[in-house]
Design an enzyme around this catalytic site. Structure first.
Site, PDB file in Angstrom:
ATOM      1  CB  CYS A  54      -1.114   0.006   1.074  1.00 26.65           C
ATOM      2  SG  CYS A  54      -0.153  -0.415   2.911  1.00 26.65           S
ATOM      3  CG  HIS A 309      -4.098   0.665   4.651  1.00 21.20           C
ATOM      4  ND1 HIS A 309      -3.495  -0.193   3.841  1.00 21.20           N
ATOM      5  CD2 HIS A 309      -4.940   1.234   4.270  1.00 21.20           C
ATOM      6  CE1 HIS A 309      -4.117   0.045   2.709  1.00 21.20           C
ATOM      7  NE2 HIS A 309      -5.235   0.847   3.010  1.00 21.20           N
TER       8      HIS A 309
END
Length: 992
Positions: A54, A309
């Site tokens: 990510c 994340h």
């Protein structure tokens, strides 16, 4: 309605409700609408997260929306472009970019004109050599990739392409040092691609920039050498911003080194920043345009520095609208405003969380933002970037593949719907005819199979009724509860369509099993009454020969045995069913279970001897009456029967007599040997090489292991086997030479040998078979000093094998796993005797006791033939000698840990760097502050293994700690020690 389990006639609630009534077409398939994968109008394209990529996706989206960078990359010539211009792009061959620039070109072209909702960046990630399962340091990745891209583009001829990284991201600052004595100014100019700002103790971005540029005093030991004064002088040093790039990257240092834990941690403190940033107050020259507007905010969600994340909020330069890029998902913000929203909620909220400060118009606060990107404010219209023709052709080819896939999925959905409608009508018709009418033929079908037939997601397999059969090949009575009775018409259809078997119709019900079940139930009900009857019968004294022998243990537990036997009847039937039906449920397992059952004694088998006859021990049995025995036989018809006039086993009587004779013989032998070898039995009476006895010039040697085995026999002659031979081959090498020197036998090897007086040796030779005689002789001149005596062994020492043995022992010391070493912390060369921080992975040996490891009684040793008189020499290697050495009496050479000392578990292949991490947890001393030494030798090579550095089990390593350095640069250095991360295929590591 629920199904009535146990009622074979109940056919309600087995999954039929799905098929009755009207059904939505979407229930006929599990294929998602392919149009959900299609890019929406005026939307951006997402990027697939390949596991832990990510952070890569956020940077790619941010760089894609830098129009100048995108246009420069499109202008970069490609070998494939030239090939396509000449011969055209071959349709049967997929495009494979060869360079980083080509990967970015193709990726940006797909992000610009693809019809897909998201695309796969695996080619780009693979070209960089990144591990998709490991999350790297995002800030370090950005630095390394920009450096790699700049180096790649520097070879281009077009200056707009060659210099794009410097134009967009590169600025200049100077380290300026001013001498306090003469005022001389020294300037060192340096380039930067981002400004790394410390956020600890700050609330606003402008405060972070001010601290970055603040003046630093150079005084004391840190004084500056002035070229003019030609001496060290007090001075001031600060950073001056000379020029700023079009795109200003501000790295917020959220990930810092925690000295207490030795790991990185994340600072979850709020930092305020505005959408417009005026950099003029921070510049050296004030006559330029330095107003920047916010263009991107990179977010890290999570409380840990090693997981979480990554999300990017990026402003579209053409429309001015903000978008949130979250891998495949892209969300447009309302009203052209940046909205951080849920990204500011921590994954693990704590009670001590700081409240979010109020933000005015045009300002924002974030505790998760780790990078802010500002663009120089300009009135020029944004660029319109067109995709080059050859790249557009590649994109259109990918779009064609996507359309083909969409059409294929749509067709599969259509076919599934058609099949589902046919199945719908078929199931409705069959379900109406499923119940068997009274008096009509019927079949039994497994409920599980019927449920699978009604479940569209699991296509039914052939009907398999074998699991429901009894040992007679018919339907087991206990399986009726999982079967359903259906009409013969539907059963015929099922077997024609799906096959399988065997068919279970009205004749499949097993009468034999029902009768057996009734017998078992009757016996269970009768068992309690029979138990009372047998208990009363056992009180009657049996006269004459009308009784039977029964084991006392069997009588104590006969009711429990009978109950277990009755309960196991059905289980036996199931096992036999498994065999008959070829249920390959592991023959090995069933055989093993059978062997275990056979090993368990059945009723009255506790008085059966090994020869299958009545045992000789009357203490284990008693006589019961004929009436009691007949009652017991009803429950145990196969039990062994012994009338009370039956003789005991004749073979057991003979063996008993022989055993008694052997015990008496062993006692006599032990007594004679102990009397004959008094000195061998008592350690204090044996000679010692350290102080050679004056009364003799000869001593003999046997292994200490022989002595220990002989002592066991003498102490417990009835339980231990007699020793028949002296196996001295264990003390010799394969060439027949002695493995010990005289010096070693007086010190470290003294525990492995036993010295024998000459007179005692003569008796040993008469009592035991000796394979090799080992003798030591002392020679000295008359009247000479005893210390000048010479000692000669027979056989002589084998120098080659002795050296090999020592080398093997040294090798073993350097090839260990999970061994204990000790760390002493010293201050001013004195050992610290106080407790430090609690240690991790630490082993304490304070309470350890050394215990002599005795072998179990009767254990045979390969070097001593104790069953026959022949003594066979066994050649041994160095390894077998070491094994022999370990099986003797263990010597306690263990280091005793003192208070305040730390014991660590380590392995030989562990690096010094890894040891320093353990020491940091034990003593709270950072690795870069540790000075380690062993036996006066400094340990400095962090990459070397402990074995190669000479660290062996029980070693003592001295630790001297430097004073802590409160410097962020030093912290950054040590972060490399804690969590090493990989870079781009041999480049320096990503992350710290």
């Amino acid at each position: 309605r629920r199904n009535c389990r146990g009622n074979p006639n109940c056919l309600v609630g087995i999954g039929e409700h799905v098929w009755l009534g009207e059904i939505d077409e979407n229930s006929f398939h599990n294929i998602d609408d392919p149009n959900c994968e299609r890019r929406k109008k005026n939307a951006f394209v997402g990027l697939t997260n390949l596991g832990a990529t990510c952070y890569v996706n956020t940077f790619l989206q941010m760089w894609f929306l830098n129009l100048e960078l995108r246009q420069a990359l499109y202008l970069c010539p490609s070998a494939y472009c030239e090939y396509a211009a000449g011969e055209g792009i071959p349709k049967d061959k997929d495009y494979e970019p060869q360079t980083i620039c080509e990967h970015l070109q193709y990726l940006f072209a797909l992000l610009q004109n693809s019809k897909r909702r998201y695309i796969d960046p695996s080619g780009f990630v693979k070209a960089l050599g990144l591990d998709t399962g490991q999350q790297q340091d995002a800030q370090e990745f950005s630095k390394l990739f920009m450096s790699l891209l700049e180096d790649t583009l520097s070879k281009q001829k077009n200056p707009d392409v060659r210099n794009i990284v410097q134009k967009q991201f590169c600025g200049e600052y100077a380290y300026v040092t001013v001498c306090n004595q003469c005022g001389r100014e020294s300037k060192l100019v340096s380039k930067f691609y981002e400004l790394e700002l410390n956020i600890q103790g700050h609330k606003q971005l402008t405060d972070c920039i001010t601290e970055f540029l603040k003046e630093e005093k150079l005084e004391g030991d840190n004084r500056y050498f002035c070229e003019t004064c030609q001496s060290k002088q007090n001075a001031t040093r600060k950073i001056r911003l000379l020029s700023l790039p079009c795109t200003l990257n501000l790295q917020l240092m959220r990930f810092v080194f925690d000295r207490q834990t030795g790991h990185k941690k994340k600072l979850n403190t709020y930092i305020g920043f505005s959408e417009l940033l005026d950099m003029e107050p921070f510049m050296e020259q004030k006559n330029g345009v330095y107003v920047y507007e916010l263009s991107a905010v990179l977010i890290h969600r999570g409380v840990s520095a090693y997981s979480g994340h990554y999300i990017a909020h990026v402003k579209d330069p053409q429309t001015g609208e903000w978008y949130k890029f979250n891998d495949e998902d892209i969300e447009k913000m309302e009203g052209k405003k940046l909205q951080l929203g849920i990204e500011e909620d921590l994954a693990e909220p704590s009670k001590s969380q700081t409240r979010k400060p109020k933000c005015g118009k045009g300002t924002h606060c974030s505790r998760n933002a780790y990078m802010l990107v500002y663009r120089l404010q300009t009135r020029e219209k944004s660029l319109t970037v067109e995709v080059p023709a050859f790249l557009q052709e590649l994109v259109e080819r990918d779009n064609c593949k996507f359309e083909e896939w969409c059409n294929e999925m749509a067709e599969m959905r259509k076919q599934s719907v058609a099949r589902g409608k046919i199945k719908h009508e078929e199931v409705k018709e069959l379900y109406k005819r499923l119940p068997a009418e009274a008096g009509s033929p019927y079949d039994f079908i497994s409920l599980e199979w019927l449920q699978k037939w009604l479940d569209e997601s699991t296509p039914p397999k052939p009907i398999d009724n074998t699991a429901c059969l009894c040992s007679h090949g018919k339907l087991h009575p206990d399986k009726i509860s999982i079967m359903k009775r259906i009409s013969e018409y539907v059963a015929d259809f099922f077997y024609r369509r799906y096959g399988g078997g065997p068919r279970l119709n009205v004749k499949a019900l097993c009468k034999d099993c029902v009768v057996e079940r009734c017998r078992i139930l009757r016996l269970k009900n009768q068992l309690n009454e029979d138990y009372k009857t047998v208990t009363n019968l056992l009180k009657i004294t049996v006269k004459g020969n009308n009784g039977f022998w029964v084991g006392k243990a069997s009588l104590r537990s006969w009711r429990q045995l009978a109950l277990e036997q009755l309960n196991e009847q059905d289980e036996d039937a199931e096992h036999s069913n498994g065999k008959m039906n070829g249920n390959a449920q592991n023959k090995d397992e069933s055989n093993e279970e059978k062997r275990e059952e056979e090993e368990e004694l059945n009723f009255n088998e506790d008085i059966v001897c090994p020869h299958g006859d009545l045992c000789i021990s009357e203490n284990e049995r008693r006589v019961v009456s004929k009436e009691a025995w007949e009652k017991l036989k009803q429950y145990f018809p196969k039990a062994p029967e012994f009338p009370n006039n039956k003789e005991c086993c004749s073979q057991c009587k003979i063996l008993e007599r022989e055993g008694e004779e052997n015990e008496a013989l062993h006692k006599m032998m032990a007594s004679e040997q102990k009397t004959s070898l008094q000195n061998l039995f008592h350690d204090k009476c044996r000679p010692c090489l350290g102080s050679w006895p004056q009364e003799t010039d000869e001593l003999y040697i046997v292994s200490q292991f022989f002595v220990e085995e002989w002592r066991k026999f003498v102490r417990r002659p009835t339980r231990c086997s007699p020793v028949s031979s002296v196996g001295n081959s264990a003390l010799l090498c394969p060439h027949g030479g002695l493995m010990f020197t005289y010096a070693s036998m007086t010190k470290e090897d003294s525990k492995l040998i036993a010295l024998i007086w000459p007179s005692e040796w003569e008796r040993i030779q008469k009592l035991f078979v000796v394979d090799h005689v080992i003798k030591i002789t002392r020679t000295q001149a008359a009247g000479a000093d005893p210390e000048s005596a010479l000692y000669v062994s027979e056989p002589q020492l084998c120098p080659e094998c002795r050296e090999g043995l020592l080398c093997q022992q040294q090798r073993d010391l350097r090839e260990y796993t999970q061994a204990t070493i000790y760390i002493h912390k010293v201050v001013d060369n004195k050992k610290v005797m106080k407790d430090a921080a609690p240690e991790l992975n630490v082993s304490s040996s304070e309470a350890e006791e050394e215990r002599e490891e005795n072998k179990p009684e009767g254990e045979q040793d390969p070097d001593f033939n104790q069953t026959n008189g022949g003594a066979k020499r066994q050649k041994i290697s160095h390894q077998s000698y070491v094994a022999y050495q370990k099986q003797g009496i263990r010597r306690s050479t263990r280091h005793r840990k003192v208070r305040g000392e730390k014991a660590l578990l380590v392995s030989a292949n562990q690096t010094l760097k890894e040891l320093k991490i353990q020491i940091m947890h034990a003593f709270s001393v950072a690795p870069f502050d540790q000075n380690l030494s062993i036996d006066g030798k400094i340990l400095s090579d962090d990459t070397a293994t402990l074995g190669s550095l000479g660290v062996i089990p029980d070693s003592v390593i001295l630790l001297k700690a430097d004073e802590p350095i409160a410097d962020y640069a030093a912290m950054d250095d040590v972060m490399q020690v804690c969590m090493p991360e990989e870079g781009f295929k041999g480049e320096s590591g990503v992350g710290s």
